[in-house]
Design a protein around this motif. Structure first.
Motif, PDB file in Angstrom:
ATOM      1  N   ALA A 193      -6.411 -12.193   8.611  1.00 14.84           N
ATOM      2  CA  ALA A 193      -5.024 -11.757   8.834  1.00 14.84           C
ATOM      3  C   ALA A 193      -4.222 -11.771   7.535  1.00 14.84           C
ATOM      4  O   ALA A 193      -3.451 -10.843   7.260  1.00 14.84           O
ATOM      5  N   ASP A 194      -4.415 -12.817   6.727  1.00 22.76           N
ATOM      6  CA  ASP A 194      -3.701 -12.923   5.446  1.00 22.76           C
ATOM      7  C   ASP A 194      -4.076 -11.776   4.518  1.00 22.76           C
ATOM      8  O   ASP A 194      -3.216 -11.192   3.840  1.00 22.76           O
ATOM      9  N   THR A 201      -7.470 -16.519  10.376  1.00 23.31           N
ATOM     10  CA  THR A 201      -6.300 -16.608   9.500  1.00 23.31           C
ATOM     11  C   THR A 201      -6.571 -15.945   8.150  1.00 23.31           C
ATOM     12  O   THR A 201      -5.716 -15.239   7.607  1.00 23.31           O
ATOM     13  N   ASP A 238      -5.380  -8.833   5.434  1.00 21.35           N
ATOM     14  CA  ASP A 238      -5.001  -7.562   6.043  1.00 21.35           C
ATOM     15  C   ASP A 238      -3.514  -7.249   5.859  1.00 21.35           C
ATOM     16  O   ASP A 238      -3.109  -6.087   5.839  1.00 21.35           O
ATOM     17  N   ARG A 239      -2.700  -8.279   5.717  1.00 22.08           N
ATOM     18  CA  ARG A 239      -1.265  -8.055   5.506  1.00 22.08           C
ATOM     19  C   ARG A 239      -0.984  -7.426   4.136  1.00 22.08           C
ATOM     20  O   ARG A 239       0.019  -6.729   3.963  1.00 22.08           O
TER      21      ARG A 239
END
Length: 293
Positions: A255-256, A252, A258-259
């Protein structure tokens, strides 16, 4: 194209004939050098790379006979550029000859640039250990000459390859050093957080969560702008994932980040190793729980 080859062959034959003849005061080497250079240039235009390499090598030898070390080194560099088209290993050897001449003349900055070029040739071939060796030599000479920015570029390459090859401790040391230097330079200070992030993700590949906690605090002291940055938040979240041995939290966190800021291939590779380590730790924790039941 064929016209260039014809001219080149003619110049080469004339040059070789000059060398076989008699000459006074080294004139035959000067005359032959001029002809070999013309031959090399025409072979290069015709993309006859091996013939161009031969002529540039002969040119270099003639320049050495005439005690023109600088011109000889230049010829070896040109020979290397042609050899790189077909024979990367030979290209490296030719550049090393140029490096030796530049070093003898005290032209350390030029020697460093050629060592960097050798490193780049090896890098393109995927020979990272060899590339590291030459980047190290280049960095040392650049530092000796006071070319700090060039030395740093070489060191960052060493850190990059060291991380990829699992030499995480060395990568951490180089990235931390780069970050400390960057915060002292107004033009480079915004690079510091990136270096600290790279250091942190390498560090988690071999240290404990407690040690990472201490390290992150240290990074916030190195760069006062680091705290609250996306890079610091990623390391804080990774730390929390390791403290709880939570693979889900780790995923998570990535992903956070990378956004907002795209993770490049290098960071992804290192973080994948960190994830594998975390998965192993989580599996070990599960086994311990089962043993206690």
């Amino acid at each position: 194209m064929s016209d260039n080859v014809g001219k080149a062959e003619d110049f080469k034959k004339q040059a070789e004939k000059k060398l076989k003849g008699f000459g006074f005061f080294g004139n035959k080497y000067e005359d032959a050098a001029e002809l070999f250079e013309k031959a090399a240039n025409n072979f290069k235009l015709a993309k006859c790379w091996n013939d161009a390499v031969y002529c540039y090598e002969q040119l270099a030898e003639c320049q050495l006979k005439s005690d023109s070390k600088h011109d000889a080194a230049t010829a070896f560099v040109e020979a290397s550029k042609c050899a790189a088209k077909l024979q990367p290993e030979k290209a490296t050897n030719l550049l090393q000859k140029a490096v030796s001449l530049y070093t003898d003349m005290g032209r350390l900055n030029m020697a460093a640039r050629q060592l960097k070029e050798i490193a780049e040739v090896n890098e393109k071939q995927g020979l990272k250990s060899e590339a590291i060796t030459f980047y190290e030599q280049a960095a040392d000479l650049f530092e000796t000459e006071g070319s700090t920015s060039e030395a740093t570029k070489c060191k960052l390459k060493i850190a990059e390859f060291s991380g990829e090859m699992g030499s995480y401790k060395r990568a951490v040391e180089i990235y931390e050093e780069a970050a400390k230097a960057a915060v002292e330079n107004n033009l480079l200070k915004f690079s510091a957080r990136g270096y600290l992030l790279n250091a942190g993700i390498c560090y988690i590949c071999y240290c404990s969560a407690d040690d990472l906690d201490i390290k992150i605090a240290k990074y916030k002291d190195i760069d006062l702008q680091f705290e609250g940055s996306r890079e610091a938040m990623l390391l804080d979240n990774v730390l929390e994932a390791f403290q709880e041995t939570s693979v889900e939290k780790f995923a998570t966190a990535l992903a956070d980040f990378d956004r907002v800021i795209r993770l490049d291939a290098w960071k992804t590779k290192i973080l994948l190793e960190a994830k594998r380590r975390l998965e192993s730790m989580a599996a070990g924790a599960e086994d311990e729980e089962e043993d206690l039941q």
